[in-house]
Write a protein that holds these residues in place. Structure first.
Motif, mmCIF file in Angstrom:
data_model
loop_
_atom_site.group_PDB
_atom_site.id
_atom_site.type_symbol
_atom_site.label_atom_id
_atom_site.label_comp_id
_atom_site.label_asym_id
_atom_site.label_seq_id
_atom_site.Cartn_x
_atom_site.Cartn_y
_atom_site.Cartn_z
ATOM 1 N N ILE A 30 0.820 -1.123 -0.018
ATOM 2 C CA ILE A 30 0.217 0.032 -0.089
ATOM 3 C C ILE A 30 0.794 1.227 0.108
ATOM 4 O O ILE A 30 2.039 1.272 0.189
ATOM 5 C CB ILE A 30 -0.952 -0.020 1.218
ATOM 6 N N VAL A 31 0.000 2.548 -0.160
ATOM 7 C CA VAL A 31 0.549 3.607 0.015
ATOM 8 C C VAL A 31 -0.033 4.311 1.064
ATOM 9 O O VAL A 31 -1.230 4.174 1.147
ATOM 10 C CB VAL A 31 0.867 4.601 -1.294
ATOM 11 N N VAL A 32 0.494 4.822 2.074
ATOM 12 C CA VAL A 32 -0.252 5.332 3.374
ATOM 13 C C VAL A 32 -0.221 6.732 3.091
ATOM 14 O O VAL A 32 0.855 7.517 3.431
ATOM 15 C CB VAL A 32 0.414 4.748 4.666
ATOM 16 N N GLY A 33 -1.363 7.373 3.014
ATOM 17 C CA GLY A 33 -1.453 8.951 3.188
ATOM 18 C C GLY A 33 -1.796 9.423 4.713
ATOM 19 O O GLY A 33 -2.720 9.073 5.097
ATOM 20 N N VAL A 34 -1.163 10.223 5.028
ATOM 21 C CA VAL A 34 -1.536 10.782 6.471
ATOM 22 C C VAL A 34 -1.776 12.396 6.430
ATOM 23 O O VAL A 34 -0.939 12.926 5.790
ATOM 24 C CB VAL A 34 -0.422 10.416 7.440
ATOM 25 N N GLY A 35 -2.639 12.637 6.991
ATOM 26 C CA GLY A 35 -3.040 14.079 7.127
ATOM 27 C C GLY A 35 -2.949 14.400 8.599
ATOM 28 O O GLY A 35 -3.584 13.814 9.274
ATOM 29 N N LEU A 36 -2.276 15.653 8.939
ATOM 30 C CA LEU A 36 -1.989 15.874 10.228
ATOM 31 C C LEU A 36 -2.208 17.510 10.374
ATOM 32 O O LEU A 36 -2.030 18.358 9.693
ATOM 33 C CB LEU A 36 -0.474 15.827 10.702
ATOM 34 N N GLY A 37 -3.520 17.684 11.281
ATOM 35 C CA GLY A 37 -3.681 19.040 11.493
ATOM 36 C C GLY A 37 -5.067 19.548 10.913
ATOM 37 O O GLY A 37 -5.632 18.710 10.158
ATOM 38 N N GLY A 38 -5.128 20.922 10.617
ATOM 39 C CA GLY A 38 -6.230 21.383 10.165
ATOM 40 C C GLY A 38 -7.444 21.166 10.952
ATOM 41 O O GLY A 38 -7.421 21.217 12.409
ATOM 42 N N THR A 39 -8.567 20.748 10.586
ATOM 43 C CA THR A 39 -9.997 20.416 11.149
ATOM 44 C C THR A 39 -10.383 18.935 10.710
ATOM 45 O O THR A 39 -9.512 18.427 9.762
ATOM 46 C CB THR A 39 -11.075 21.344 10.433
#
Ligand code: SF4
Length: 279
Positions: free
Chosen positions: A185-194
Motif C-alpha cells: 500500500i501507500v499510506v497517506g497521512v493528514g495531520l492538523g487542520g480540522t
C-alpha cells in the motif's frame, strides 16, 4: 484573463479516466521493482512479480489494471485568471467521467448510499477545487478503489496524545487492515487542520510521486519512521507475509487548533493510479 471551454475539460477528463485506470505511473512501477528486488519472502516476491507483470499487460493490451476501476476523484487547481465558457464546469467534469467510463469499458461502481441503486455511469465524481495564482488549469484524476478506501480513518486526538499517539494510530490502522487494502500500500497521512481538512490532506498525500522525499525535514523523519515500523509488521504483499507492506508513507501537515491533533489515514492499494493534465 484566459478562457477555457468546458467542452475541452470534458474531453480531457474522459482521456484521464481512460488512461488512469490502465497505465500505472512510472514512479509506482519503480517502487514495485525495488520492492521485488529486496523482498525476502518467496511468496511476497512472486506476488510482486505478478503485480508488475499485470501492469505491463494492462498497458500493452489497454485493459484496466484492476476490476475495481474506482470512484473518480478529481483535483482541480484553477488559476484565478481563468474564465470558463460554454456551460457548467461541474457538469463538464461529470460528462467526462461518464464518457471515459463508458468508452473505456470501465466498471461502474457508484451507487446511492441508501437504496444501493447504481447510477449506471460511475457519476457523480468527487471533485476538489483549489484556487491558485495564474491562468492555468491542472486536473488530476485519481480513481479510488474502495478495498483500500474502506480501511481509512480520521481521529481527533487530544494534544496529550502527542506524536507517539499519532504514530501508534497509523501503524495500528495498517496492522488492522491486514490484506484488505491489497498491499503493498501507500499510506497517506493528514495531520492538523480540522476534521475534513485532515482527510483531504491525507488523500492529497497519495498524489506525491513515490520515491520523493518530503521537503519538510520533520515530516520526512516521521514518514521514514512510520514506513520502517509498518514494514516490520510482516503483512507483506496481498497480506500473505513479507517485508513489503507499504511502498511509502506520505505525510501532509497543516496548522491546527490548540485543543486538537486531527489525524487522518487514507490507504491506497498497489493499484496506485492517477493521471494529470494542464490546460
Ligand atoms: S483495493 Fe485496489 S487492487 Fe484491491 S481490488 Fe480495489 S482497486 Fe483493486
Amino acid at each position: 484573463m484566459k478562457t477555457i471551454l468546458v467542452g475541452d475539460i470534458t474531453l480531457a477528463v474522459k482521456k484521464l479516466c481512460m488512461e488512469a485506470c490502465v497505465i500505472l505511473g512510472e514512479d509506482v512501477l519503480q517502487a514495485l521493482e525495488r520492492a521485488y528486488a529486496s523482498e525476502e519472502s518467496p511468496v511476497g516476491r512472486e506476488i510482486l512479480g505478478r503485480i508488475i507483470e499485470n501492469a505491463h499487460i494492462a498497458k500493452t493490451e489497454n485493459l484496466p489494471l484492476c476490476q475495481d476501476t474506482g470512484m473518480a476523484v478529481l483535483f482541480l487547481e484553477i488559476g484565478q485568471e481563468v474564465h470558463f465558457e460554454g456551460g457548467s464546469l461541474t457538469d463538464a467534469i461529470h460528462e467526462g467521467v461518464r464518457l471515459g467510463y463508458r468508452d473505456g469499458y470501465l466498471r461502474k461502481s457508484v451507487l446511492h448510499p441508501i437504496t444501493r441503486i447504481n447510477t449506471g455511469d460511475n457519476t457523480p465524481a468527487v471533485i476538489h477545487t483549489e484556487i491558485v495564482p495564474g491562468d492555468g488549469l491542472k486536473i488530476i484524476m485519481a480513481p479510488k478503489g474502495f478495498g483500500s478506501e474502506n480501511m481509512s480513518r480520521v481521529v481527533m486526538f487530544p494534544p496529550s496524545a502527542g506524536m507517539d499517539g499519532v504514530k501508534e494510530f497509523v501503524v495500528q490502522r495498517v496492522e488492522e487492515s491486514g490484506g484488505n487494502p491489497c498491499p503493498p500500500i501507500v499510506v497517506g497521512v493528514g495531520l492538523g487542520g480540522t476534521f475534513e481538512k485532515a482527510a483531504l490532506l491525507a488523500k492529497k498525500a497519495l498524489l506525491r510521486p513515490l520515491g520523493t522525499t518530503n521537503p519538510d525535514s520533520l515530516l520526512a523523519e516521521l514518514e521514514s519512521d512510520l514506513l520502517d515500523r509498518i514494514n516490520r509488521l510482516g503483512i507483506g504483499p496481498l497480506g500473505l507475509g513479507g517485508r513489503t507492506t507499504a511502498l511509502a508513507v506520505h505525510v501532509n501537515a497543516y496548522p491546527t487548533h490548540i485543543a486538537s491533533i486531527p489525524c487522518a489515514v487514507n490507504i491506497q492499494c498497489h493499484s496506485s493510479r492517477h493521471r494529470e493534465i494542464e490546460l
